[in-house]
Design a protein around this motif. Sequence first.
Motif, PDB file in Angstrom:
ATOM      1  N   GLY A   4       0.813  -1.205   0.000  1.00  0.00           N
ATOM      2  CA  GLY A   4       0.000   0.000   0.000  1.00  0.00           C
ATOM      3  C   GLY A   4       0.845   1.251   0.000  1.00  0.00           C
ATOM      4  O   GLY A   4       1.906   1.296   0.621  1.00  0.00           O
ATOM      5  N   ILE A   5       0.392   2.273  -0.741  1.00  0.00           N
ATOM      6  CA  ILE A   5       0.971   3.627  -0.701  1.00  0.00           C
ATOM      7  C   ILE A   5      -0.209   4.544  -0.424  1.00  0.00           C
ATOM      8  O   ILE A   5      -1.094   4.703  -1.275  1.00  0.00           O
ATOM      9  CB  ILE A   5       1.644   4.008  -2.036  1.00  0.00           C
ATOM     10  CG1 ILE A   5       2.608   2.913  -2.506  1.00  0.00           C
ATOM     11  CG2 ILE A   5       2.359   5.350  -1.902  1.00  0.00           C
ATOM     12  CD1 ILE A   5       3.140   3.145  -3.928  1.00  0.00           C
ATOM     13  N   ILE A   6      -0.255   5.124   0.769  1.00  0.00           N
ATOM     14  CA  ILE A   6      -1.451   5.819   1.226  1.00  0.00           C
ATOM     15  C   ILE A   6      -1.119   7.273   1.558  1.00  0.00           C
ATOM     16  O   ILE A   6      -0.355   7.542   2.488  1.00  0.00           O
ATOM     17  CB  ILE A   6      -2.053   5.119   2.473  1.00  0.00           C
ATOM     18  CG1 ILE A   6      -2.277   3.634   2.177  1.00  0.00           C
ATOM     19  CG2 ILE A   6      -3.371   5.772   2.877  1.00  0.00           C
ATOM     20  CD1 ILE A   6      -1.176   2.721   2.657  1.00  0.00           C
ATOM     21  N   PRO A   7      -1.693   8.235   0.797  1.00  0.00           N
ATOM     22  CA  PRO A   7      -1.397   9.645   1.059  1.00  0.00           C
ATOM     23  C   PRO A   7      -2.065  10.140   2.330  1.00  0.00           C
ATOM     24  O   PRO A   7      -3.191   9.734   2.652  1.00  0.00           O
ATOM     25  CB  PRO A   7      -1.984  10.359  -0.166  1.00  0.00           C
ATOM     26  CG  PRO A   7      -3.103   9.474  -0.619  1.00  0.00           C
ATOM     27  CD  PRO A   7      -2.657   8.065  -0.311  1.00  0.00           C
ATOM     28  N   HIS A   8      -1.365  10.995   3.064  1.00  0.00           N
ATOM     29  CA  HIS A   8      -1.977  11.643   4.219  1.00  0.00           C
ATOM     30  C   HIS A   8      -3.056  12.595   3.714  1.00  0.00           C
ATOM     31  O   HIS A   8      -2.911  13.217   2.664  1.00  0.00           O
ATOM     32  CB  HIS A   8      -0.906  12.413   5.005  1.00  0.00           C
ATOM     33  CG  HIS A   8      -1.397  12.952   6.310  1.00  0.00           C
ATOM     34  ND1 HIS A   8      -2.029  14.177   6.407  1.00  0.00           N
ATOM     35  CD2 HIS A   8      -1.355  12.454   7.577  1.00  0.00           C
ATOM     36  CE1 HIS A   8      -2.342  14.412   7.669  1.00  0.00           C
ATOM     37  NE2 HIS A   8      -1.956  13.374   8.402  1.00  0.00           N
ATOM     38  N   PRO A   9      -4.168  12.746   4.440  1.00  0.00           N
ATOM     39  CA  PRO A   9      -5.254  13.614   3.971  1.00  0.00           C
ATOM     40  C   PRO A   9      -4.864  15.077   3.791  1.00  0.00           C
ATOM     41  O   PRO A   9      -5.468  15.785   2.981  1.00  0.00           O
ATOM     42  CB  PRO A   9      -6.322  13.483   5.049  1.00  0.00           C
ATOM     43  CG  PRO A   9      -5.901  12.398   5.960  1.00  0.00           C
ATOM     44  CD  PRO A   9      -4.473  12.079   5.698  1.00  0.00           C
ATOM     45  N   ILE A  10      -3.866  15.549   4.546  1.00  0.00           N
ATOM     46  CA  ILE A  10      -3.507  16.981   4.495  1.00  0.00           C
ATOM     47  C   ILE A  10      -2.018  17.183   4.208  1.00  0.00           C
ATOM     48  O   ILE A  10      -1.650  17.889   3.267  1.00  0.00           O
ATOM     49  CB  ILE A  10      -3.891  17.679   5.823  1.00  0.00           C
ATOM     50  CG1 ILE A  10      -5.392  17.544   6.084  1.00  0.00           C
ATOM     51  CG2 ILE A  10      -3.473  19.146   5.800  1.00  0.00           C
ATOM     52  CD1 ILE A  10      -5.821  17.963   7.462  1.00  0.00           C
ATOM     53  N   ALA A  11      -1.177  16.594   5.008  1.00  0.00           N
ATOM     54  CA  ALA A  11       0.270  16.821   4.903  1.00  0.00           C
ATOM     55  C   ALA A  11       0.855  16.123   3.661  1.00  0.00           C
ATOM     56  O   ALA A  11       0.350  15.096   3.223  1.00  0.00           O
ATOM     57  CB  ALA A  11       0.964  16.298   6.151  1.00  0.00           C
ATOM     58  N   PRO A  12       1.932  16.695   3.088  1.00  0.00           N
ATOM     59  CA  PRO A  12       2.563  16.095   1.906  1.00  0.00           C
ATOM     60  C   PRO A  12       3.467  14.921   2.268  1.00  0.00           C
ATOM     61  O   PRO A  12       4.665  14.913   2.003  1.00  0.00           O
ATOM     62  CB  PRO A  12       3.353  17.267   1.319  1.00  0.00           C
ATOM     63  CG  PRO A  12       3.686  18.133   2.471  1.00  0.00           C
ATOM     64  CD  PRO A  12       2.558  17.992   3.445  1.00  0.00           C
TER      65      PRO A  12
END
Length: 303
Positions: free
Chosen positions: A229-237
């Motif tokens: 999995g590669i999961i982006p944070h909802p806010i932070a880069p």
Amino acid sequence: MYTVDISLHQTLKGHQNPIYIVEEGLEPHTVFTAGNDKGVVEWDLLNGQFKRILCAVPASVYALHLLRETGLLMIGMRNGELWAVDVDKQELVKKVKTDIGAIFAIKSVIAKNELITIGEEGVAYVWSLDKFELLYRFKVSDTVVRVIEPNVKMNQVAFGDKNGYIHLYDLSDYKEIAKKKVHTLPVTALMATDTYLYSGGRDAKLFQLAHKDLQELNEITPHMFTVYGIIPHPIAPVFVTVSRDKSIKIWDRRSLSLLKNVSIERGYDSHYLSINSAVWVADKLVTAGDDKLVKVWNVSIRT
């Protein structure tokens, strides 16, 4: 550079078999999990307890996808069935089926009112979101495809197959834009941002790719084994990767520098078998895997 602090908030127990997927819940403090058990489970993160079995299923579940706008949870199974379950009413609204084999990935494109599924046969199915009627069906690959990643801003959708190829399609008419062998082993994770497409594979590699032509811009080896999995944070880069090597890692999205490494070996009360899936729920990270456990992590990110 960001500083990341992470600590275990709670461990949720109850699954009898490996968990393959975790998905956000309809309420902001809930998640759904499923896998080799014969049911989809809903958890309450406020009290750290089992909430209910949303529904019993006839086969292993490989994909969950919440349609927040309609309150439906889409469930993709090993037997090729795709279920739409009303979360509030706890009712099966619709059941459709692919031609052959398991469904491994489900994604929605709300702007087009479409749902895309793909799996064992390498054929993409595009369904309408209102009646779940089949709109299109096209062959992406001659082998298994495990991941889909739409990018509405770029008007593209990417698929990753078992032979290590990434297939890039135009989201408006589903015509192929590019096809490139990126990984030496199966593609097991994709993440799109406004600037790049990221891919992870069974070869333990992670690539930062150009949207237009899949040119390889950067490459790292984030884990010892498969990147699940590669999961982006909802806010932070930043983004999280999870792996068969039982570790959770948090990365700077732009530089690909490692910000945090979480594992039993690092002294955390983490997973002791493969981590198969993760999702952000506000400032908490929820992970699940082969050890039948759901782990909820407090994560603080600051500059």
